[in-house]
Design an enzyme around this catalytic site. Structure first.
Site, mmCIF file in Angstrom:
data_model
loop_
_atom_site.group_PDB
_atom_site.id
_atom_site.type_symbol
_atom_site.label_atom_id
_atom_site.label_comp_id
_atom_site.label_asym_id
_atom_site.label_seq_id
_atom_site.Cartn_x
_atom_site.Cartn_y
_atom_site.Cartn_z
ATOM 1 N N GLY A 27 0.801 -1.220 0.000
ATOM 2 C CA GLY A 27 0.000 0.000 0.000
ATOM 3 C C GLY A 27 0.833 1.270 0.000
ATOM 4 O O GLY A 27 2.045 1.267 0.238
ATOM 5 N N ASN A 28 0.161 2.376 -0.272
ATOM 6 C CA ASN A 28 0.774 3.701 -0.220
ATOM 7 C C ASN A 28 -0.319 4.734 -0.066
ATOM 8 O O ASN A 28 -1.449 4.533 -0.512
ATOM 9 C CB ASN A 28 1.642 3.974 -1.459
ATOM 10 N N GLY A 44 8.715 0.444 0.954
ATOM 11 C CA GLY A 44 9.378 -0.579 1.755
ATOM 12 C C GLY A 44 9.225 -0.477 3.247
ATOM 13 O O GLY A 44 9.958 -1.144 3.985
ATOM 14 N N GLU A 74 4.450 3.695 -7.073
ATOM 15 C CA GLU A 74 3.095 3.880 -7.588
ATOM 16 C C GLU A 74 2.661 5.354 -7.537
ATOM 17 O O GLU A 74 1.484 5.673 -7.675
ATOM 18 C CB GLU A 74 2.128 2.978 -6.826
ATOM 19 N N HIS A 93 -4.159 3.803 -1.224
ATOM 20 C CA HIS A 93 -4.058 2.545 -1.984
ATOM 21 C C HIS A 93 -3.666 1.424 -1.039
ATOM 22 O O HIS A 93 -2.641 1.519 -0.346
ATOM 23 C CB HIS A 93 -3.025 2.660 -3.098
ATOM 24 N N HIS A 95 -4.275 -3.174 -0.146
ATOM 25 C CA HIS A 95 -4.607 -4.495 -0.676
ATOM 26 C C HIS A 95 -5.560 -5.200 0.295
ATOM 27 O O HIS A 95 -5.223 -6.251 0.833
ATOM 28 C CB HIS A 95 -3.347 -5.335 -0.866
ATOM 29 N N HIS A 156 -4.824 -6.912 -7.909
ATOM 30 C CA HIS A 156 -3.867 -6.006 -7.257
ATOM 31 C C HIS A 156 -4.380 -5.491 -5.913
ATOM 32 O O HIS A 156 -3.783 -5.768 -4.886
ATOM 33 C CB HIS A 156 -3.557 -4.843 -8.212
#
Length: 204
Positions: A27-28, A44, A74, A93, A95, A156
């Site tokens: 994620g971000n 990371g 991303e 964002h 998952h 994704h």
């Protein structure tokens, strides 16, 4: 610079982790802080343990203006949302397991099972698969930026955006909750849809 906003971004990352919307380093999250800059989570790092000082100040060309570390690859996906929606100031964002299950099956989340879908998300879109961290990813979501507030990314994860970080977080939490409820309901029996007549009442 942007110390208060960095603290806010770190808190949202911790919430995402606590609510099982992210795991490990996936994620971000970003926050638009000016016409020139956004804050972006570093690549990371586990979102449950990031600190305000970890957040990167990134310009809209993708250059790190302040902060140590590497910006999420991303980044172009976040920039595409900001460029397409002047009313949006935060992008999340992740998952999430249940929403991603829909995305992996190539299925969108119906908006006529639970009123929260229409009320909170307005419209959910399903974007075709694109390699994470590439320009293709931004291209894949581009057709849906104007009309949707949440996008499932096939094979994704999911993407939500809002006027601020809490708004974008709330949309992600609702998206996952709705997906989870539909999947569990299907295990009990065929989910019953809300009639079109009753759905139309929500527009009034």
């Amino acid at each position: 610079m942007y110390e208060k906003e960095r603290e806010e971004l770190a808190k949202i990352c911790h919430l995402l982790y606590q609510r099982n919307l992210v795991s490990a380093t996936d994620g971000n999250v970003s926050l638009r802080v000016s016409k020139e800059h956004m804050l972006l989570t570093p690549s990371g790092k586990n979102k449950g343990f990031v600190e305000a000082g970890d957040m990167l100040v990134v310009d809209f060309s993708g250059n790190v203006a302040e902060g140590a570390g590497r910006a999420s690859k991303e980044y172009p996906m976040h920039r595409a949302v900001y460029e397409g929606r002047s009313d949006v100031n935060a992008v999340v964002h992740t998952h999430p397991v249940y929403a991603t299950a829909f995305a992996m099956a190539g299925k969108n989340i119906p908006d006529n099972y639970l009123i929260e879908t229409r009320m909170m998300l307005k419209k959910v879109a399903l974007a075709p698969y694109a390699t994470p961290g590439t320009a293709e990813m931004a291209d894949a979501i581009a057709p849906y930026i104007q009309e949707a507030n949440a996008v499932l990314l096939q094979n994704h994860g999911a993407l939500t955006w809002g006027r601020d970080l809490m708004d974008a977080f709330n949309k992600m939490e609702v998206l996952e909750s709705v997906a989870k409820t539909i999947i569990h309901s299907a295990a009990v029996g065929e989910p019953v849809v809300i009639s079109r007549e009753n759905m139309d009442k929500m527009k009034k």
